[in-house]
Design an enzyme around this catalytic site. Structure first.
Site, PDB file in Angstrom:
ATOM      1  N   ASN A 256      -2.542  19.385   1.483  1.00 49.24           N
ATOM      2  CA  ASN A 256      -3.620  18.657   2.147  1.00 49.24           C
ATOM      3  C   ASN A 256      -3.310  18.324   3.610  1.00 49.24           C
ATOM      4  O   ASN A 256      -4.083  18.657   4.517  1.00 49.24           O
ATOM      5  CB  ASN A 256      -3.892  17.376   1.329  1.00 49.24           C
ATOM      6  CG  ASN A 256      -4.802  16.421   2.046  1.00 49.24           C
ATOM      7  OD1 ASN A 256      -4.394  15.735   2.982  1.00 49.24           O
ATOM      8  ND2 ASN A 256      -6.055  16.400   1.656  1.00 49.24           N
TER       9      ASN A 256
ATOM     10  N   LYS B 135       5.347   1.814   8.455  1.00 44.02           N
ATOM     11  CA  LYS B 135       4.149   2.514   8.951  1.00 44.02           C
ATOM     12  C   LYS B 135       2.949   1.573   9.080  1.00 44.02           C
ATOM     13  O   LYS B 135       2.270   1.551  10.103  1.00 44.02           O
ATOM     14  CB  LYS B 135       3.825   3.648   7.960  1.00 44.02           C
ATOM     15  CG  LYS B 135       2.805   4.639   8.449  1.00 44.02           C
ATOM     16  CD  LYS B 135       2.474   5.666   7.376  1.00 44.02           C
ATOM     17  CE  LYS B 135       3.698   6.374   6.851  1.00 44.02           C
ATOM     18  NZ  LYS B 135       3.382   7.381   5.822  1.00 44.02           N
TER      19      LYS B 135
ATOM     20  N   LYS C  49       0.851  -1.201   0.000  1.00 45.42           N
ATOM     21  CA  LYS C  49       0.000   0.000   0.000  1.00 45.42           C
ATOM     22  C   LYS C  49       0.876   1.236   0.000  1.00 45.42           C
ATOM     23  O   LYS C  49       1.845   1.308   0.757  1.00 45.42           O
ATOM     24  CB  LYS C  49      -0.846  -0.022   1.293  1.00 45.42           C
ATOM     25  CG  LYS C  49      -1.866   1.088   1.405  1.00 45.42           C
ATOM     26  CD  LYS C  49      -3.168   0.717   0.757  1.00 45.42           C
ATOM     27  CE  LYS C  49      -4.124   1.882   0.641  1.00 45.42           C
ATOM     28  NZ  LYS C  49      -3.830   2.801  -0.476  1.00 45.42           N
TER      29      LYS C  49
ATOM     30  N   THR D 195      -4.874  12.425   7.063  1.00 43.05           N
ATOM     31  CA  THR D 195      -3.458  12.538   7.446  1.00 43.05           C
ATOM     32  C   THR D 195      -3.300  13.651   8.487  1.00 43.05           C
ATOM     33  O   THR D 195      -2.660  13.461   9.522  1.00 43.05           O
ATOM     34  CB  THR D 195      -2.588  12.818   6.205  1.00 43.05           C
ATOM     35  OG1 THR D 195      -2.846  11.772   5.263  1.00 43.05           O
ATOM     36  CG2 THR D 195      -1.116  12.833   6.538  1.00 43.05           C
TER      37      THR D 195
ATOM     38  N   SER E 289      -7.294   5.076   4.430  1.00 39.92           N
ATOM     39  CA  SER E 289      -7.244   4.355   3.147  1.00 39.92           C
ATOM     40  C   SER E 289      -7.612   2.885   3.376  1.00 39.92           C
ATOM     41  O   SER E 289      -8.304   2.267   2.563  1.00 39.92           O
ATOM     42  CB  SER E 289      -5.846   4.429   2.541  1.00 39.92           C
ATOM     43  OG  SER E 289      -5.700   5.590   1.780  1.00 39.92           O
TER      44      SER E 289
ATOM     45  N   LYS F 263       5.121   2.367  -3.029  1.00 41.47           N
ATOM     46  CA  LYS F 263       5.064   3.782  -3.399  1.00 41.47           C
ATOM     47  C   LYS F 263       5.233   3.887  -4.900  1.00 41.47           C
ATOM     48  O   LYS F 263       5.812   3.004  -5.534  1.00 41.47           O
ATOM     49  CB  LYS F 263       6.187   4.562  -2.710  1.00 41.47           C
ATOM     50  CG  LYS F 263       5.869   6.032  -2.548  1.00 41.47           C
ATOM     51  CD  LYS F 263       4.945   6.276  -1.375  1.00 41.47           C
ATOM     52  CE  LYS F 263       4.587   7.725  -1.221  1.00 41.47           C
ATOM     53  NZ  LYS F 263       3.872   7.940   0.057  1.00 41.47           N
TER      54      LYS F 263
HETATM   55  P1  NAD Z   1       0.262  18.296  -1.222  1.00 38.51           P
HETATM   56  O1  NAD Z   1       0.654  18.177  -2.641  1.00 38.51           O
HETATM   57  O2  NAD Z   1      -1.175  18.496  -0.904  1.00 38.51           O
HETATM   58  O3  NAD Z   1       1.096  19.498  -0.555  1.00 38.51           O
HETATM   59  C1  NAD Z   1       2.478  19.588  -0.638  1.00 38.51           C
HETATM   60  C2  NAD Z   1       2.885  20.924  -0.029  1.00 38.51           C
HETATM   61  O4  NAD Z   1       4.313  20.993   0.003  1.00 38.51           O
HETATM   62  C3  NAD Z   1       2.396  22.129  -0.828  1.00 38.51           C
HETATM   63  O5  NAD Z   1       1.986  23.154   0.047  1.00 38.51           O
HETATM   64  C4  NAD Z   1       3.679  22.574  -1.569  1.00 38.51           C
HETATM   65  O6  NAD Z   1       3.657  23.950  -1.885  1.00 38.51           O
HETATM   66  C5  NAD Z   1       4.713  22.259  -0.526  1.00 38.51           C
HETATM   67  N1  NAD Z   1       6.051  22.135  -1.097  1.00 38.51           N
HETATM   68  C6  NAD Z   1       6.437  21.496  -2.226  1.00 38.51           C
HETATM   69  N2  NAD Z   1       7.767  21.653  -2.427  1.00 38.51           N
HETATM   70  C7  NAD Z   1       8.230  22.380  -1.375  1.00 38.51           C
HETATM   71  C8  NAD Z   1       9.489  22.896  -0.987  1.00 38.51           C
HETATM   72  N3  NAD Z   1      10.569  22.652  -1.743  1.00 38.51           N
HETATM   73  N4  NAD Z   1       9.581  23.612   0.159  1.00 38.51           N
HETATM   74  C9  NAD Z   1       8.500  23.853   0.907  1.00 38.51           C
HETATM   75  N5  NAD Z   1       7.249  23.410   0.599  1.00 38.51           N
HETATM   76  C10 NAD Z   1       7.133  22.702  -0.533  1.00 38.51           C
HETATM   77  O7  NAD Z   1       0.865  17.019  -0.486  1.00 38.51           O
HETATM   78  P2  NAD Z   1       0.414  16.347   0.867  1.00 38.51           P
HETATM   79  O8  NAD Z   1      -0.443  15.210   0.521  1.00 38.51           O
HETATM   80  O9  NAD Z   1      -0.042  17.379   1.835  1.00 38.51           O
HETATM   81  O10 NAD Z   1       1.827  15.728   1.338  1.00 38.51           O
HETATM   82  C11 NAD Z   1       2.749  16.468   2.111  1.00 38.51           C
HETATM   83  C12 NAD Z   1       3.669  15.491   2.828  1.00 38.51           C
HETATM   84  O11 NAD Z   1       2.875  14.626   3.628  1.00 38.51           O
HETATM   85  C13 NAD Z   1       4.498  14.569   1.909  1.00 38.51           C
HETATM   86  O12 NAD Z   1       5.750  14.299   2.496  1.00 38.51           O
HETATM   87  C14 NAD Z   1       3.675  13.301   1.866  1.00 38.51           C
HETATM   88  O13 NAD Z   1       4.456  12.166   1.540  1.00 38.51           O
HETATM   89  C15 NAD Z   1       3.178  13.269   3.288  1.00 38.51           C
HETATM   90  N6  NAD Z   1       1.995  12.429   3.470  1.00 38.51           N
HETATM   91  C16 NAD Z   1       0.829  12.693   2.818  1.00 38.51           C
HETATM   92  C17 NAD Z   1      -0.254  11.842   3.018  1.00 38.51           C
HETATM   93  C18 NAD Z   1      -1.593  12.087   2.368  1.00 38.51           C
HETATM   94  O14 NAD Z   1      -2.520  11.310   2.643  1.00 38.51           O
HETATM   95  N7  NAD Z   1      -1.765  13.102   1.569  1.00 38.51           N
HETATM   96  C19 NAD Z   1      -0.144  10.743   3.865  1.00 38.51           C
HETATM   97  C20 NAD Z   1       1.060  10.520   4.529  1.00 38.51           C
HETATM   98  C21 NAD Z   1       2.118  11.376   4.314  1.00 38.51           C
END
Ligand code: NAD
Length: 435
Positions: free
Chosen positions: A220, A93, A69, A189, A357, A105
């Site tokens: 998000n 995780k 997953k 998340t 999920s 992934k």
């Molecule tokens: P997203 O695409 O909704 O948001 C990503 C954010 O990071 C945006 O605000 C973007 O502007 C910012 N960003 C991108 N490059 C950057 C940089 N160089 N410096 C600073 N900010 C930057 O993504 P998300 O889903 O919120 O994911 C964010 C983190 O959380 C990731 O590491 C992801 O792996 C992790 N995560 C997400 C989920 C999920 O369900 N969405 C679950 C577990 C972990």
């Protein structure tokens, strides 16, 4: 930070922990090699009639505990090594939270901001076309990650169903609710991270209205954790995106900031009083300055490797909650722990997303949908249990929270591998019989 370093860092952590916590060699070995890795070339018709090729990846890291997953990321820095590191973390995780899943992934090396909506749809469908034999409800289940969202998941699910000529919503999670998504997945998340912070606050006897929080990223995951913390009285003094950040000692109104970001694609301080919204002057800061702010709680919620040997000395926060995957490199973590900084590790802090999920997958397979209240209440049960298990091991064995979380996960994977027999079992030839 280079992705190969992130992968080596992630694997080194498994080796060190194996020795330190007496994890069996076969478990460590199983976690140093991905089960399968697929690299594809995605041909996409652009709006001007030309075609472009993008590199797509999917890694099924380990399926000992169940189907693999993990999310799909659209980002220019996606590489094979990054996808492998993220898949390894997903394996840990899922085991930590007690989900019947292994880790995976995927990603595409692309700057999605340069694509039109129709090009993005064609790219999402091309990704699933190239992966359709590799993923499936019983083998490997993708989900959203950086720069992918519910709509992208919906396109991918539709493509898979068209290829297979069946309805198979359980092939992907994080779908729009209208296409079989779960209530509460979008906020999951952020809510999971918030539940960890709430438990931590109870332990540390924090008074939320006295605490200042800085958040890197405003996507998000960051938005939902920020909004929930603000509802509890925490002051969010800094937030950023890929272009930079903003700071206000008085704290921001997260919802108005979010609405403005959706409209303008920029982080700008906006305050709403009833229906009147006002743009407010604020200090602009860089992402590096945000990470060095003197705050109580720092939440990296963007990308991996942002706190490393070069900037670790500048970090002044008392507690770091890793909402992003892998934001702190191992060398930097050692320095932070020596300074007494509490780190809630990614495999725990951001596990809310994969947990809901899992609920979505269960709902798709049973054909019965849960209410938002039920999703939130079950998420709380899973997160609290993982949090308490991690703290118990940390207290009992004098470990950092990350080490405790990994030890727990590795022991669970070890139990499953041992159920097929260990070296000792086969050497001793002790076959148990009921009679
Ligand atoms: P997203 O695409 O909704 O948001 C990503 C954010 O990071 C945006 O605000 C973007 O502007 C910012 N960003 C991108 N490059 C950057 C940089 N160089 N410096 C600073 N900010 C930057 O993504 P998300 O889903 O919120 O994911 C964010 C983190 O959380 C990731 O590491 C992801 O792996 C992790 N995560 C997400 C989920 C999920 O369900 N969405 C679950 C577990 C972990």
């Amino acid at each position: 930070m280079n992705a190969q370093d992130v992968l080596e860092d992630a694997q080194q952590r498994i080796r060190e922990l194996g020795e330190d916590a007496g994890i069996r060699a076969d478990v460590v070995e199983a976690l140093l090699h991905p089960d399968a890795l697929l690299e594809t070339s995605l041909r996409v018709r652009m709006d001007d009639g030309s075609t472009r090729h993008f590199r797509g990846f999917r890694c099924r890291y380990n399926s000992t505990l169940g189907p693999a997953k993990g999310g799909v990321r659209f980002h220019p820095n996606v590489t094979r090594a990054e996808v492998q590191a993220l898949a390894l973390w997903m394996t840990v995780k899922c085991a930590l939270v007690g989900l019947p899943f292994g880790g995976a992934k995927g990603g595409v090396e692309v700057q999605p901001k340069t694509l039109s909506p129709m090009e993005l749809e064609r790219l999402s469908r091309a990704y699933m076309r190239s992966m359709a034999d590799f993923v499936g409800p019983d083998t490997d289940i993708p989900a959203p990650d950086v720069y992918t969202n519910a709509m992208v998941m919906g396109w991918m699910a539709d493509e898979y169903e068209a290829i297979r000529r069946i309805k198979a919503p359980a092939v992907i999670t994080g779908k729009p609710i209208a296409l079989g998504g779960s209530q509460g997945r979008e906020e999951a998340t952020g809510r999971g991270a918030y539940l960890c912070i709430r438990e931590l606050a109870r332990r540390k006897r924090w008074q939320p209205d006295k605490l200042r929080v800085a958040i890197q990223g405003f996507g998000n995951a960051a938005y939902h954790v920020a909004r929930l913390l603000q509802d509890d009285g925490y002051r969010i003094v800094a937030i950023s995106d890929s272009k930079g950040g903003i700071y206000s000692d008085k704290g921001f109104n997260i919802d108005s900031l979010w609405q403005e970001k959706q409209k303008t694609r920029k982080v700008r301080a906006v305050y709403c009083e009833q229906s009147v919204c006002q743009l407010v002057k604020h200090d602009e800061i860089s992402n590096d300055e945000l990470l060095a702010l003197d705050v109580d709680l720092l939440i990296p919620a963007a990308l991996e490797g942002v706190i490393g040997p070069d900037n670790v000395d500048a970090v002044r926060a008392g507690t770091i909650v890793e909402v992003a995957n892998g934001p702190i490199r191992t060398e930097a973590e050692k320095a932070l722990c020596e300074r007494g900084i509490t780190i809630v590790p990614d495999v725990l802090a951001n596990a809310g997303g994969v947990t809901v999920s899992y609920f979505e997958w269960v709902q798709n397979r049973s054909g019965y949908f849960w209410s938002l209240d039920r999703v939130r209440s079950e998420l709380e049960t899973f997160m609290k249990r993982a949090f308490e298990d991690t703290f118990r091991i940390a207290d009992e064995e004098q470990r950092s929270l990350r080490n405790a979380a990994y030890v727990l996960a590795l022991r669970r994977i070890g139990e499953a591998l041992a159920a097929h027999g260990t070296k000792e079992y086969f050497q001793n030839g002790e076959f148990g019989h009921d009679s």
